[in-house]
Each structure stands twice: as structure tokens, then as C-alpha cells.
Design an enzyme around this catalytic site. Structure first.
Site, PDB file in Angstrom:
ATOM      1  N   HIS A 262       0.835  -1.206   0.000  1.00 29.07           N
ATOM      2  CA  HIS A 262       0.000   0.000   0.000  1.00 29.07           C
ATOM      3  C   HIS A 262       0.870   1.257   0.000  1.00 29.07           C
ATOM      4  O   HIS A 262       0.650   2.190  -0.788  1.00 29.07           O
ATOM      5  CB  HIS A 262      -0.905  -0.050   1.234  1.00 29.07           C
ATOM      6  CG  HIS A 262      -1.705   1.184   1.486  1.00 29.07           C
ATOM      7  ND1 HIS A 262      -3.057   1.271   1.193  1.00 29.07           N
ATOM      8  CD2 HIS A 262      -1.364   2.389   2.024  1.00 29.07           C
ATOM      9  CE1 HIS A 262      -3.500   2.470   1.530  1.00 29.07           C
ATOM     10  NE2 HIS A 262      -2.496   3.173   2.044  1.00 29.07           N
ATOM     11  N   GLU A 263       1.871   1.284   0.877  1.00 24.05           N
ATOM     12  CA  GLU A 263       2.708   2.479   1.000  1.00 24.05           C
ATOM     13  C   GLU A 263       3.561   2.708  -0.244  1.00 24.05           C
ATOM     14  O   GLU A 263       3.743   3.848  -0.689  1.00 24.05           O
ATOM     15  CB  GLU A 263       3.589   2.363   2.247  1.00 24.05           C
ATOM     16  CG  GLU A 263       2.820   2.385   3.566  1.00 24.05           C
ATOM     17  CD  GLU A 263       2.053   3.681   3.772  1.00 24.05           C
ATOM     18  OE1 GLU A 263       2.490   4.715   3.247  1.00 24.05           O
ATOM     19  OE2 GLU A 263       1.008   3.647   4.446  1.00 24.05           O
TER      20      GLU A 263
END
Length: 647
Positions: free
Chosen positions: A264-265
Site C-alpha cells: 500500500h505504501e
């Protein structure tokens, strides 16, 4: 469709495990069922907590933290689209090396390799043609640019260290310092000249494990962002991911959650960020937001980021049903880039939907930087982790609409004779692209190709995948061999009974429970005496693999070949049934099949000269001459010996 986000991460043992991919038909879960069975009833009930992780507060880097318009050596971006996978170079900060051994091993040998491998396979890019060499930061954050000069000049001095987020960039990744100290141009470069830079990469990710202020004030595992953008397409070429050391867990049950968080990051750093919306391009490479003379869009000082146009994000009002039969006005922000609109309309079956709604709650960093949780619940890029994150086609569409990351949803190799073989996506079977020519043009909505190699433009409407219920979308498909109409075997590598006959096994393949599909770099050749045989259908084959402390090993006959890195070419030369089999195989990623893998390295230099024992069937002319000379020399001696006996 939605790709599995957290599971299927790698397997131990000598053979491959399950597929790393799973597809489901929905992006979100509509209900939660608590199934209680097979348990003895107790006097007290067990409390069940239904919650979510803290929201992701993606920190859009400030104007002083990002360097725009970075000049790269050579023509770094090719104008035409080339189907090549994204290449991410991971560089670990010394803070990672200082972690406890079990945490260091988790981060370097499992967590990031698996996350990066997933993203590299998911995204494709316009292929670069040069070396990434990052700009230096300025000591005062003040700089000037000269007309027709791609570099920026610091006023006074360059900073002692250039950082990407909290991580210090190694000197060997930096351009030479260039300064302006007043007076007339030209002003030159000072200090250490341009360093080596990073070759064979599209994006550099600096990974740290620093106990930063954010780690102490926020309940987060990690955070990430971009730090430098190249000049041509404003594409992020460098970013960072920092792990909060106290939040790194080595508990096996927490690994899937950490893995999904890291993915996600990193996607934030690659392009899903409100700070990059103003830098999105259309499919022709034109900016979707207008630019000033310096090549940058307008800056919104109240938001602290570059202001996007309404071609990217649009503010709209919805009529909102609330209690007491009242309707109120509800303001939302929609991401309205073309592919996102297309996928959102398909997903919600709403042909007039204007775009995909962005999050409007959660505070700075959550708002605008994620999809609306109410609509996409467990999608990978919503603002908090609730359950089983999946990456949807809507996020893939956004990454494609950045103008940098692209998706290739279908294969484009024409099924012909001979066959050009490849591997099924899960690498468990030999496959062939089912693209074919139809006798009449396909319906307009199923005509996907603007060009195909060797096919005239007027014939393109006739080409599509052979499976109608897949919307004629061509994909790599498992197949079977038939002889005179009778089934012989399939191409599933794991089935022992699919083993080809000895004298038809040109590629020295091995089918069985520990076998996987590998790409053949060249056609295999069988040699014996003066005979050379090769099979016209080639491109992939089934081979046994095993996991070892040194990495993934590929077995051909009884010989093992170590894969030091993905994409490594393995020259194969073995004897089998009186024949010499020569060919080349491409190494897969170790993480595709093994639970633990060492860091990738360049393979050691090997002596590829083949030393083979003499074959009894050898037809060497020199050997024949030698035998005749030997007999000729022995004949007079034998004749003299017989004459002596006679007398």
C-alpha cells in the site's frame, strides 16, 4: 477482478507451493458471518472485536522535500509504449542493518522482496534508456535554473547530505554539485563528479528503519512517499519507505498484514498521491494540468501541494438521504481520469458515473489520498485495513492514468505453427497465447489492438482471444497434445504422467510435483555424432526446482543450476540417453517458490567450455584416419611374424 493482496507469499520445501494469485469477483465483502461450530459451550461468552487499523495518513511531501525536473542521462523515457515490467531497485539504509537479526532478516529477505516482486509483476512502464542519477539538495533550499540547461544550481552551497524522506541517499547515486554564487553565468560544477548512479531500474526505493518523530506520535507500521521526479514525464524516480522499528513484528500471524501495508505504501510513492495528481499525463504524454513556463503546475499554498485540474479531480455535490426522510447536500471529490471512470462505471454498473470517489474523512493524509472506504471497503488503497486487502482494477486504472505505469491485461503473441510457448501466470504449466484470427471482424467493443507485430492495420479487427466468454481477451492458456485426434498429455508441469517420451524430450524437461514452468531463452538442441535436432515449438518447459540456503536451484537431469537473481540466464548442457542437450533457461524470482531467499547477486563467472567424454558412435574424421594408420603400421609386422613361423 481483484488480485489477492496479502496471501500466497511463498513456500518452503523442495518444490513450489500454491499460486501467488487468486481472483475473486467482488472488490468488497458485503457481510460478515461469524461461524461458531465444533466448540464446547462455556459459561461465559468470548468478546469479538470488530475494528480496523488506524487510518493511513499518507504524508504528501512538501515542496522543499521533493526535487522536480531531474535530468537523467540519455533519453530516459521512450516515447512509444513497450511492454516491460516495472523495475524497482531497493536500497537498504544502515538503520536496517542495525535492527535485531530476526527483524533485519524479515525486512531484507522476506517482507520487501515479496512486496517488490508483486509490484514489479503487476505494473509495466515506458522503458527507460539510461541511468538514474539524482539531484543534490541545496543547503538553503534555494536554487536557480538556467535557460536550456537541464541542471539546477544551488545558491551558495549544496547540502552536506541529500535525503529521500528520512533516509540519506548514497553519494554514488548523486549528480555533481552545481552552485551559483552571484555574478554572471556560467557557474560550474564543484566537488565530486557525477557518480555511477542506478542502472537497469525505473524507480529507486530507499528503505529505512528509523525511529522518527512520526513513529513516536502515530500508531503506524510504515510510511512512504516519493522524493524526486524526472524532467520529461514528471515520473517519480525515487522514493522511500520507513519502517517504525518498534512496530516490526516477527510473529508469523502478523506477516500478511505487514506485507499488505508495505505494498500500500509503495503504491503511494509510485503515483497514488494527491501531491502527484497535478503531474498526471494522458495516454499521449500530455499533462492533464496546465503548466507555467518553468514546466510546473500552479502551487496551492493552503493545501501545500501542486493544484490539479478538473481533468484529474472534480468536486461534485450529491443528494444525501438521511433520517426523517430528509435529503441534504453532500460534497465529494471524484477522480475523473479516463480509465478510472471506465472501470468505476463497469464495477458499479452505472454508465453515467462521473468518476471514483476519494476519501473525505480521516484528516490530512487520509483525505484525498485514498478511495472512499464506504464504497470500496477492503480495496488495497482505501484509508484503513479492515480485512483481506485486494487490489482492484480501479487502482490499476489509476496507476495507468498517471501516464507512467501501464497494465497489459492480455497477451499479444499470435497462435501459429510452430507454437511460441510461454508459462501460465502461476508458472505451473506450459501455455500458449490464444490470440487468433477470426473469419470476420469482432464486435467493436472486443477489438483491443491498435497494432500487432506483422499484422496490417486493416486486419486488426479480425484478431482476438479464442475464448468468446472471456470477451475475446487473449490470455496465456494451458493446452494438451493430441496424436491422430487422440489425447496424449497436458502441459501441467505438476503431473508426472505428462512427462514426454525420451526421444521427444528435446528440452530435457522433468514433469512432477516439484516442477514449474521456466522460460527458455533459446531453443534446445539435441546433438549426437553429426546429427542435430531441435523442436520447432519452444519458449518454455517444465523443470524441477528446489529451495536452498543459497537460493533457488533448477534441476536438469541430475545437475543443479543455482539462480543468483531473477532473469539470470542458465546455460544448460547435459547428456541424456546418448544425446547432448544444449539450451538456455531464464531464472524466475526465488520468492515465487521459496519462503526464504538470500539477497540477489550477480552470478559467479563460469567456464562454459563443454568437456564431453568420447562417444562410441563418434564420426570424427580424425579418429577414423588414426585407426586406419594404426592398422597400416601393424600389417607389415604381422606379415613378418607369420612368415617367420612358416619357415
Amino acid at each position: 477482478m481483484a488480485a489477492e493482496w496479502g496471501g500466497g507469499v511463498g513456500y518452503s520445501g523442495s518444490g513450489p507451493g500454491r499460486s501467488r494469485w487468486r481472483w475473486s469477483g467482488s472488490v468488497w465483502v458485503r457481510s460478515v458471518l461469524l461461524l461458531l461450530g465444533g466448540l464446547r459451550a462455556s459459561a461465559t461468552s468470548t468478546p469479538v472485536s470488530l475494528g480496523s487499523s488506524p487510518p493511513c495518513r499518507h504524508h504528501v511531501p512538501s515542496d522543499t522535500e521533493v526535487i522536480n525536473k531531474v535530468h537523467l542521462k540519455a533519453n530516459h523515457v521512450v516515447k512509444r509504449d513497450v511492454d516491460e515490467h516495472l523495475r524497482i531497485k531497493t536500497v537498504y539504509d544502515k538503520s536496517v542493518e542495525e535492527l535485531l537479526p530476526e527483524k533485519k532478516n524479515l525486512v531484507k529477505n522476506k517482507l520487501f522482496p515479496q512486496a517488490i516482486s508483486y509490484l514489479e509483476k503487476t505494473f509495466q512502464v515506458r522503458r527507460p534508456a539510461g541511468t538514474i542519477l539524482l539531484s543534490r539538495q541545496c543547503a538553503t533550499n534555494q536554487y536557480l535554473r538556467k535557460e536550456n540547461d537541464p541542471h539546477r544550481y544551488c545558491t551558495g552551497e549544496c547540502a552536506a547530505h541529500t535525503k529521500c524522506g528520512p533516509v540519506i541517499v548514497p553519494e554514488e547515486h548523486l549528480q555533481q554539485c552545481r552552485v551559483y554564487r552571484g555574478g554572471k553565468w556560467p557557474h560550474g560544477a564543484v566537488g565530486v563528479p557525477d557518480q555511477e548512479g542506478i542502472s537497469d531500474a525505473d524507480f529507486v526505493l530507499y528503505v529505512g528503519a528509523l525511529a522518527t518523530e512520526r513513529c513516536s506520535h502515530e500508531n503506524i507500521i510504515s510510511y512512504a512517499a516519493y522524493c524526486q521526479q524526472e524532467a520529461n514525464m514528471d515520473r517519480p524516480i525515487a522514493g522511500y519507505a520507513n519502517l517504525c522499528p518498534n512496530m516490526i513484528s516477527t510473529q508469523p500471524q502478523e506477516f500478511v498484514g505487514m506485507l499488505s501495508t508495505v505494498k500500500h505504501e509503495v503504491i503511494h510513492a509510485l503515483g497514488f498521491s494527491a501531491g502527484l495528481f497535478a503531474f498526471y499525463h494522458d495516454k499521449d504524454g500530455n499533462p492533464l494540468t496546465s503548466r507555467f513556463a518553468d514546466g510546473l503546475p500552479p502551487f496551492n499554498y493552503s493545501l501545500g501541494l501542486y493544484q490539479w485540474s478538473d481533468k484529474v479531480v472534480r468536486k461534485v455535490e450529491r443528494l444525501w438521504d438521511v433520517r426523517d426522510n430528509k435529503i441534504v447536500r453532500h460534497t465529494v471529490y471524484l477522480l475523473v481520469t479516463p480509465r478510472v471512470v471506465e472501470e468505476a462505471r463497469k464495477h458499479f454498473d452505472c454508465p453515467v458515473l462521473e468518476g471514483m470517489e476519494l476519501e473525505n474523512q480521516g484528516g490530512v493524509g487520509t483525505e484525498l489520498n485514498h478511495w472512499e472506504k464506504r464504497l470500496l471497503e477492503n480495496e488495497a488503497m482505501t484509508g484503513s485495513h479492515t480485512q483481506n486487502r485486494v487490489l482492484s482494477r480501479i487502482t490499476l486504472a489509476l496507476m495507468e492514468d498517471t501516464g507512467r505505469q501501464m497494465l497489459s491485461p492480455y497477451c499479444d503473441t499470435l497462435r501459429s505453427n510452430p507454437l511460441q510457448l510461454t508459462c501460465r501466470q502461476d508458472q505451473r504449466a506450459v501455455a500458449v497465447c490464444n490470440l487468433q484470427k477470426f473469419p470476420k471482424p469482432l464486435p467493436q467493443e472486443y477489438q483491443y489492438f491498435d497494432e500487432l507485430s506483422g499484422i496490417p492495420a486493416e486486419d486488426l479487427p479480425y484478431y482476438g482471444g479464442s475464448v468468446e466468454i472471456a470477451d475475446y481477451c487473449p490470455f496465456s492458456q494451458e493446452f494438451s497434445w493430441h496424436l491422430s485426434g487422440e489425447y496424449q498429455r497436458s502441459s501441467d508441469c505438476r503431473i508426472l504422467e505428462n512427462q514426454p517420451e525420451i526421444f521427444k524430450n528435446y528440452g530435457a524437461e522433468k514433469y512432477g510435483p516439484h516442477s514449474v514452468c521456466l522460460i527458455q531463452k533459446s531453443a534446445f538442441v539435441m546433438e549426437k555424432c553429426e546429427r542435430k535436432l531441435s523442436y520447432p515449438d519452444w519458449g518454455s518447459g517444465c523443470y524441477q526446482v528446489s529451495c536452498s540456503p543459497q537460493g533457488l536451484k533448477v534441476w536438469v537431469q541430475d545437475t543443479s543450476y543455482l539462480c543468483s537473481r531473477a532473469g539470470q540466464v542458465l546455460p544448460v548442457s547435459i547428456q541424456m540417453n546418448g544425446w547432448i542437450h544444449d539450451g538456455n533457461l531464464l531464472c524466475p524470482s526465488c520468492w515465487d517458490f521459496c519462503e526464504l531467499c538470500p539477497p540477489e547477486t550477480d552470478p559467479p563467472a563460469t567456464n562454459l567450455t563443454r568437456a564431453l567424454p568420447l562417444d562410441l558412435c563418434s564420426c570424427s574424421s580424425s579418429l577414423v584416419v588414426t585407426l586406419w594408420l594404426l592398422l597400416g603400421n601393424l600389417f607389415p609386422l604381422l606379415a613378418g611374424f607369420l612368415l617367420c613361423i612358416w619357415h
